[in-house]
Write a protein that holds these residues in place. Structure first.
Motif, mmCIF file in Angstrom:
data_model
loop_
_atom_site.group_PDB
_atom_site.id
_atom_site.type_symbol
_atom_site.label_atom_id
_atom_site.label_comp_id
_atom_site.label_asym_id
_atom_site.label_seq_id
_atom_site.Cartn_x
_atom_site.Cartn_y
_atom_site.Cartn_z
ATOM 1 N N UNK B 162 0.821 -1.221 0.000
ATOM 2 C CA UNK B 162 0.000 0.000 0.000
ATOM 3 C C UNK B 162 0.855 1.272 0.000
ATOM 4 N N UNK B 163 2.163 1.093 -0.069
ATOM 5 C CA UNK B 163 3.064 2.251 0.000
ATOM 6 C C UNK B 163 3.323 2.754 -1.422
ATOM 7 N N UNK B 164 2.632 3.823 -1.803
ATOM 8 C CA UNK B 164 2.623 4.235 -3.209
ATOM 9 C C UNK B 164 3.994 4.655 -3.739
ATOM 10 N N UNK B 165 4.709 5.466 -2.954
ATOM 11 C CA UNK B 165 5.995 5.948 -3.473
ATOM 12 C C UNK B 165 7.019 4.814 -3.486
ATOM 13 N N UNK B 166 6.987 3.968 -2.496
ATOM 14 C CA UNK B 166 7.936 2.839 -2.501
ATOM 15 C C UNK B 166 7.603 1.893 -3.654
ATOM 16 N N UNK B 167 6.319 1.709 -3.907
ATOM 17 C CA UNK B 167 5.922 0.869 -5.048
ATOM 18 C C UNK B 167 6.398 1.493 -6.360
ATOM 19 N N UNK B 168 6.296 2.823 -6.433
ATOM 20 C CA UNK B 168 6.770 3.511 -7.653
ATOM 21 C C UNK B 168 8.275 3.298 -7.822
ATOM 22 N N UNK B 169 8.992 3.334 -6.707
ATOM 23 C CA UNK B 169 10.454 3.097 -6.740
ATOM 24 C C UNK B 169 10.734 1.677 -7.249
ATOM 25 N N UNK B 170 9.962 0.716 -6.739
ATOM 26 C CA UNK B 170 10.170 -0.683 -7.160
ATOM 27 C C UNK B 170 9.894 -0.838 -8.650
ATOM 28 N N UNK B 171 8.830 -0.191 -9.103
ATOM 29 C CA UNK B 171 8.488 -0.274 -10.527
ATOM 30 C C UNK B 171 9.602 0.372 -11.372
ATOM 31 N N UNK B 172 10.137 1.493 -10.879
ATOM 32 C CA UNK B 172 11.246 2.151 -11.583
ATOM 33 C C UNK B 172 12.435 1.193 -11.698
#
Lengths: 219, 392
Positions: B162-172
């Protein structure tokens, strides 16, 4: 004689309480000193000696920034206590702040409190301060010193413009800059009168900058 | 049977990434094999130009490659190459990856990390943020999440999914690993627990609290560490070469050495251990004054330390090399003011000096001391790459 020794011991205890940044002991010793009728100037001197001790130890990296912060807390409380919380009308007027776009004010806050502790009349404009407010602040308060801080490479560019404008509108003001992305070479190239690498050296640097501006000696 | 399983497991862990087209975890490859490869590459480097990965692996094993590798740390600045706004760079994985790829392809270097900003983790904990158009995102310090000492224990563990910015980092990281393949090495990146906490409390209050209320601070650090461990493990799973931990407060700019070892040391040890257990490289970034190399090595056993200033116990670069050069790969340390306002030639001259001091015998990666200035002149990033090729 006994009274003198008692006074000396109390002032020594106060000095030690400051550099050990003990909240409780500083408060108690201060009360004791005031109740013993010790002159405020002597108390102020002891508080400053305690702070000077920490400043010197910070210079040789024997203590760290948290120690310095807590020590300043004790000195500020002590000075407020003897002045009754009344702001001083004396001292060299100095404007300080963090440039526009920059929210990091830890360094500025420490430096501002060091200046206050050492008797400067500090006008703290805070953080994220537009350039024109620095220019206005210097003019309105007839500041002898302007201290600018920036902690980001994206915001430090503001400094150069502020320096240029203050140099035109308030040529007698010594400008000192500091912050993580700045160094002495940059400070010189922007036309500043001094660069404070750390909180430890800021007082000496400021004094030197004031002297240079007063004597018209280029840095 | 167990040993067979382990061997097959490790072999699978190495082969799968290779078949997928990216670097396998170096920790799963036997050290003797890596050393053999590094020796061979070092020899080959005298005759031929090495690939980026060969150059990096040779350096990581403390051998001299054909020339030293470099990392221009072109993060926020890379958005300008791809025409991406700062908020998009910070928040949209496609835009972040596109920018970083543009930096990698146009400017060069062997390795980089998607070090977007230092508030990713704090933002997911609920810290209010500011996303300026032309500067690095930062917390809204007027509204800190941790308002007073009692809030440390109220800090709630968050779920990574549910951590949006961390998920964005992982996707990056996923996009970058897929697109870069064997052309270079992508590292993960996370702020250390104390760093994350400073973003939610403000450094000034946090410093006082570390002295006055250490157990309250450490309770919050445990909560943050419980979130950071699955976060760095998930970064490893994207196929990055390792994870860089930013430990700013382990320096004169932060806590005393003794206090840091007590307050943050045990937590970064856990995080670094989690990265290493998965077979990935632990790197440390510390751009403070007088970083405590000895403590950080003791607690995190990093393979690489990236730094902006000499450590607290060294007075010259040569002393740094002598004292720590065989323990960690050194990465640094071109200064931010020089990169912001120096000429490309001045940057190259400084790089040349640093190479002379630190590159001998391998184990040195040329880089800025901190992120390349986001609005700095890009030709100075090119100067770093050129200097590595020319003088390294």
């Amino acid at each position: 004689m006994k009274e003198l020794r008692g006074k000396g011991v109390l002032l020594n205890n106060l000095e030690e309480a400051v550099w050990k940044h003990s909240n409780k002991i500083t408060g108690e010793t201060l009360d004791e000193a005031l109740n013993a009728g010790i002159a405020p100037d002597d108390i102020r001197h002891a508080l400053l000696q305690g702070f000077e001790h920490v400043r010197r130890r910070l210079m040789s990296n024997e203590v760290s920034i948290p120690d310095m912060l807590l020590c300043i807390d004790r000195v500020t409380e002590g000075l407020n206590s003897i002045s009754g919380g009344k702001a001083t009308e004396e001292g060299i007027p100095l404007v300080i702040g963090v440039v526009e776009g920059d929210p990091h004010d830890l360094g500025k806050n420490i430096i501002a409190r060091i200046y206050k502790t050492y008797g400067y009349r500090v006008f703290d404009l805070g953080r994220d301060v537009p350039g024109k407010l620095f220019v206005k602040g210097v003019q309105e308060n007839k500041a002898n010193v302007l201290a600018l801080s920036a902690m980001m490479s994206t915001t430090m560019v503001e400094m150069r413009e502020i320096i240029q404008e203050v140099k035109v509108k308030s040529p007698g003001t010594a400008i000192i800059v500091g912050g993580a992305p700045v160094d002495e070479t940059l400070a010189r190239s922007w036309g500043a009168d001094g660069y404070a690498e750390t909180a430890v050296t800021v007082l000496e640097e400021t004094q030197a900058a004031i002297g240079r501006v007063r004597e018209g000696i280029p840095w | 049977m167990d040993r067979k399983k382990e061997t097959f497991g490790a072999a699978g862990g190495i082969l799968k990434p290779i078949f997928e087209g990216h670097m396998p975890p170096m920790g799963l490859i036997p050290g003797s094999l890596l050393d053999g490869l590094a020796r061979f590459s070092s020899f080959r480097g005298h005759l031929l130009r090495l690939t980026n990965i060969e150059r990096l692996v040779t350096t990581l094993r403390h051998r001299e490659p054909d020339h030293i590798p470099c990392c221009p740390m072109l993060y926020g600045a890379s958005r300008r190459l791809a025409g991406v706004s700062y908020p998009d760079f910070a928040l949209k994985p496609d835009a972040t990856a596109e920018s970083l790829l543009a930096g990698f392809e146009l400017i060069g270097g062997e390795t980089f990390a998607p070090a977007i900003d230092l508030s990713i983790e704090a933002a997911d904990f609920g810290q209010q943020m500011v996303y300026p158009d032309n500067s690095t995102p930062h917390p809204d310090y007027a509204h800190p999440l941790v308002k007073d000492v009692s809030d440390y224990r109220r800090l709630k563990r968050i779920e990574l999914k549910e951590a949006h910015r961390m998920q964005a980092m992982l996707e990056t990281c996923r996009i970058l690993v897929r697109r870069i393949g064997f052309k270079g090495a992508v590292s993960g990146f996370a702020f250390s627990p104390l760093g994350v906490l400073s973003m939610m409390r403000g450094a000034e209050h946090l410093f006082r609290d570390c002295v006055n209320y250490p157990s309250e601070v450490m309770a919050a650090l445990q909560t943050i560490t419980d979130v950071l461990i699955p976060y760095v493990e998930a970064q490893c799973d994207t196929g990055v070469i390792g994870v860089t931990l930013d430990t700013l407060f382990a320096s004169w700019s932060g806590l005393s050495k003794e206090l840091w070892e007590k307050i943050e040391g045990p937590f970064v040890k856990e995080i670094a251990g989690a990265i290493r257990r998965k077979g990935y490289i632990v790197a440390v970034h510390n751009c403070g004054h007088g970083p405590y190399f000895d403590s950080q090595i003791q607690f995190m056993e990093p393979s690489v330390i990236t730094f902006a200033e000499l450590p607290d116990d060294c007075s010259t670069p040569k002393e740094l090399k002598r004292r720590y050069g065989d323990q960690v790969v050194l990465m640094g340390y071109v200064s931010t003011p020089l990169l912001s306002y120096g000429t490309p030639y001045e940057v190259m001259q400084e790089c040349s000096k640093q190479i002379e001091d630190l590159a001998d015998g391998g184990g040195f990666i040329l880089a800025p001391g901190c992120e390349f200035p986001p609005n700095g002149p890009l030709e100075n990033a090119m100067a770093i790459v050129k200097a590595a090729q020319l003088y390294g």
